[in-house]
Design an enzyme around this catalytic site. Structure first.
Site, short mmCIF file in Angstrom:
data_model
loop_
_atom_site.label_atom_id
_atom_site.label_comp_id
_atom_site.label_asym_id
_atom_site.label_seq_id
_atom_site.Cartn_x
_atom_site.Cartn_y
_atom_site.Cartn_z
N ASP A 77 -7.28 30.93 -12.45
CA ASP A 77 -6.47 30.74 -13.66
C ASP A 77 -5.15 31.46 -13.42
O ASP A 77 -4.71 31.56 -12.28
CB ASP A 77 -7.21 31.27 -14.89
CG ASP A 77 -6.80 30.55 -16.18
OD1 ASP A 77 -5.60 30.47 -16.43
OD2 ASP A 77 -7.68 30.09 -16.93
N HIS B 224 -2.98 29.03 -12.23
CA HIS B 224 -2.28 28.16 -13.17
C HIS B 224 -0.83 28.60 -13.36
O HIS B 224 0.01 27.80 -13.76
CB HIS B 224 -3.00 28.14 -14.52
CG HIS B 224 -4.34 27.49 -14.45
ND1 HIS B 224 -5.21 27.42 -15.53
CD2 HIS B 224 -4.98 26.84 -13.43
CE1 HIS B 224 -6.30 26.80 -15.18
NE2 HIS B 224 -6.20 26.43 -13.92
#
Length: 485
Positions: free
Chosen positions: A296, A330
């Site tokens: 992430d 991300h």
């Protein structure tokens, strides 16, 4: 467009597509000479204090890593066995208690694999994982009881303990060149990403109704994952040199903390929501010389979610990120999405960001339920290889988008001396009427290998000064000779 200036005004939904087409034509002409000139630097909003890089020395002067007496408490002296099978939870607890009662020192994890469940740090304790040693955490949720006060994705509740936790302590450290292995996998903690949605909704309902935190009880019988390292309402914290793998979710998550140093840490963990380092409602934080390879966001700065974040009302502020490497993730440095308490004064410099699986370099995300004011964000001297979406994204349509009463704000963002080698676009900005995306400035930057025109919706002032945007497929003006590189 006046000579030497390029300005972007707020876009309405009606004219956005026409603007997007014309923007591509404008860029094609300007890119041929490799220069986008800027609007003059905008003044801050009335009453807003001017902040810049000159603030950094004062912030660094306040951030001081804790020191510890030269006393060692070897966990093997308290019964720990490095065979990867023996449960050493009680032995480690005894060593921490002894160190704390003696006035502080190091609790030393020597070579080998030590199995353990929850570790609760106490004041003046440096948990030192020596090179060649591994603390491997038992992936059985019931071993992380009784429940403790924690935050799950920005909302306070009573839940399983984080793997390493401290509550209202000071002078804490986790150091050494050893490894922390959370043992998370698709067969245990990570499966709760798919099967724990009912509990996530239940916690959200508690927040909407204003249910007292003491009544928001999860733990056994529920499926809210835990973070790896979470000091809570603590101060004077050092996390240095360790390698962190396989976390249930967020790796390093100081909440409501002051004076935090994260230095030389390597995070390699590709599970769901495996953010690398998430300072949350914390002040005076230094993150340096780290490597993030995550499932992430590499670094995500947060300050609580929705009503709960506003109830506590503590921003994250005075955060320095430098000399670090961001690989998969991300986003490289992110603000949000649990950002209801706001973020201000973030400084990012001398970092490398590069991976076909890194989506963005600098990312802002919120919506009208979360709101939050994000201001005074500075990035300089950053080398970017490939990003999958854009160098900069501002996403106010994240999840619930414009549905809500708390319009988010991003303002006073300066990006200078940033270079990228390849990206679909430089900017991806999505706002909505009433939200604020304003005073974003690019200076002395080079963005190469740009594959598409920029995307902006409901944006305010965005300016470029001495900026080159070089498309992956070079074009030229119809009335000018082909430009030379």
């Amino acid at each position: 467009m006046t000579s030497g200036r390029l300005a972007y005004q707020s876009l309405t939904k009606k004219n956005f597509m026409n603007y997007h087409r014309s923007l591509g034509r404008i860029f094609s002409g300007l890119i041929a000479i490799g220069l986008l000139c800027a609007l003059p630097l905008a003044n801050p909003a009335s009453g807003q204090k001017t902040v810049g890089w000159e603030q950094v020395p004062a912030i660094l002067a306040r951030i001081k890593a804790p020191t510890f007496p030269k006393r060692d408490f070897d966990i093997t002296k308290y019964g720990a066995v490095a065979d990867g099978k023996t449960d050493n939870t009680e032995a480690i607890r005894k060593a921490i208690d002894a160190c704390n009662k003696a006035g502080g020192g190091r609790v030393v994890v020597t070579g080998g694999v030590f199995l353990t469940a929850a570790i609760h740090l106490k004041s003046n304790v440096n948990l030192h994982i020596a090179e060649g040693a591994t603390l491997k955490f038992i992936p059985e949720p019931t071993r992380y009881l009784p429940v403790v006060l924690t935050r799950f994705e920005g909302t306070e509740c009573m839940n399983f303990s984080p793997l390493i936790y401290a509550f209202e302590q000071q002078n804490l450290a986790i150091t050494g060149k050893g490894t922390l292995d959370g043992s998370a996998a698709n067969e245990n903690w990570w499966a709760w990403k798919r099967t724990g949605n009912d509990d996530v909704r239940r916690l959200s309902d508690f927040d909407d109704k204003g249910t007292p935190v003491a009544e928001r009880v999860f733990g056994e019988g529920h499926k809210l994952r835990v973070n790896f390292i979470q000091p809570y309402r603590s101060r004077n914290i050092l996390i240095e040199d360790v390698t962190i793998n396989n976390s249930p979710m967020w790796e390093i998550n100081p909440v409501l903390c002051t004076n935090v140093t994260v230095r030389g840490v390597t995070v390699v963990s590709h599970g769901p929501n495996n953010d690398g380092c998430n300072p949350e409602s914390s002040k005076d934080v230094l993150i340096e010389n780290c490597v993030f390879d995550t499932g992430d966001d590499c670094i995500a700065i947060k300050s609580g979610r929705n009503n709960d974040g506003r109830r506590i009302g503590v921003p994250s502020e005075n955060i320095i990120v430098r000399n670090s490497t961001m690989k998969d993730g991300h986003g490289g440095v992110v603000m949000g999405s649990e950002i209801s308490g706001g973020v201000r004064n973030v400084f990012v410099e001398n970092c490398k960001m590069d991976s076909p699986h890194l989506d963005r370099a600098l990312r802002f995300k919120s919506n009208a339920k979360r709101g939050g004011v994000i201001e005074n964000i500075f990035m300089r001297n950053v080398e970017i290889g490939r990003v999958a979406e854009a160098v900069l994204t501002v996403d106010f349509l994240y999840e619930t988008g414009a549905a809500g009463d708390y319009k988010p704000v991003v303002r006073n963002v300066v990006i200078e001396n940033v270079r990228s080698a390849s990206s679909p676009r430089v900017l991806w900005i999505a706002g909505f009427p009433g939200a604020t995306i304003d005073n974003i400035r690019f200076r002395d930057c080079v963005f190469r290998g740009v594959e598409a025109t920029e995307q902006m919706q409901n944006a305010g002032s965005i300016s470029f000064q001495n900026v080159t945007i070089e498309p992956a497929k070079k074009g030229r003006s119809r009335n000018s000779p082909e430009s030379k590189p």
